[in-house]
Write a protein that holds these residues in place. Structure first.
Motif, PDB file in Angstrom:
ATOM      1  N   GLY A  97       0.793  -1.214   0.000  1.00 38.36           N
ATOM      2  CA  GLY A  97       0.000   0.000   0.000  1.00 38.36           C
ATOM      3  C   GLY A  97       0.829   1.268   0.000  1.00 38.36           C
ATOM      4  O   GLY A  97       1.999   1.279   0.399  1.00 38.36           O
ATOM      5  N   ASN A  98       0.214   2.370  -0.514  1.00 36.45           N
ATOM      6  CA  ASN A  98       0.857   3.690  -0.507  1.00 36.45           C
ATOM      7  C   ASN A  98       2.170   3.689  -1.275  1.00 36.45           C
ATOM      8  O   ASN A  98       3.109   4.420  -0.937  1.00 36.45           O
ATOM      9  N   ASP A  99       2.237   2.841  -2.314  1.00 38.58           N
ATOM     10  CA  ASP A  99       3.451   2.694  -3.129  1.00 38.58           C
ATOM     11  C   ASP A  99       4.642   2.155  -2.344  1.00 38.58           C
ATOM     12  O   ASP A  99       5.792   2.310  -2.769  1.00 38.58           O
ATOM     13  N   ASP A 100       4.407   1.526  -1.196  1.00 34.68           N
ATOM     14  CA  ASP A 100       5.456   0.901  -0.399  1.00 34.68           C
ATOM     15  C   ASP A 100       5.469  -0.603  -0.661  1.00 34.68           C
ATOM     16  O   ASP A 100       4.449  -1.193  -1.008  1.00 34.68           O
TER      17      ASP A 100
END
Length: 217
Positions: free
Chosen positions: A62-65
């Motif tokens: 999520g959140n580009d992580d």
């Protein structure tokens, strides 16, 4: 010349760890937690002569992580695998450097200018940049912090395509099968992956035709 003192980093790109049981790792992160596999790297003959073949694979959290894992073909477990956390709490003397460095934090930056700014800051410090590498979809610089932990700053060279997501899915499915069998190797993984492509091709063709029919109808 003045330099921007503000942060140029954009949070965590990925945190990475070694795994001795990639099949269980996939069952936990992909099948139980539903974190999709978004990228994988198969590395043969990488690094020094004594560096084993490995696969590096990533889950979207999520959140580009992302959280990522290294599986080294032929590397035996370290520590007591029956004690939660003990395998990672201590590493015996003589543990290969590549295994130690596989546990690292990668911090995201947006541009080449930002990456070079962090290289400048490191090179003017007691912890200069140790390596700058372009590999597949990213460019990274590396150093070790005062505690001996490897730190990576990384930027994307291009977006990851849906085709690469599909390739990662195939790679991980093949890895789970091969790693659970006798004498796993990268060669066996790639062979099984090729077999999976042939097995699944008819389903992809059917899905493509159905999608095309929906668009044109």
């Amino acid at each position: 010349m003045t330099h921007d003192p503000d942060h140029r980093v954009q949070g965590v790109d990925h945190a990475a760890f070694p795994t001795f049981d990639p099949a269980a790792t996939v069952r936990f992160y992909r099948d139980t937690l539903h974190f999709p596999v978004v990228h994988s790297i198969c590395a043969a003959g990488w690094g020094p002569q004594d560096h084993p073949d490995f696969i590096h694979f990533f889950f979207d959290i999520g959140n580009d992580d992302r959280i990522a894992f290294f599986y080294y073909f032929g590397h035996e477990p370290v520590g007591d695998q029956g004690a939660p956390g003990d395998a990672w709490a201590r590493l015996p003397e003589g543990t290969p450097e590549y295994f130690v460095n596989s546990r690292h934090l990668a911090i995201h930056v947006d541009s080449e200018d930002d990456l070079l700014e962090y290289r400048r800051r490191l090179d003017q410090s007691a912890w200069p940049c140790e390596m700058q590498v372009k590999h597949e979809t990213i460019e990274s610089i590396y150093t070790h912090d005062p505690n001996g932990y490897m730190i990576e700053f990384t930027r994307a060279l291009r977006p990851v395509t849906p085709q690469e997501d599909l390739d990662a899915e195939l790679t991980i499915d093949a890895l789970c099968e091969v790693a659970s069998g006798p004498e796993p190797s990268l060669e066996k993984l790639l062979t099984r992956k090729a077999e999976l492509i042939v097995e699944r091709a008819p389903d992809w063709e059917t899905a493509h035709l159905e999608q095309y029919s929906e668009v044109t109808s």
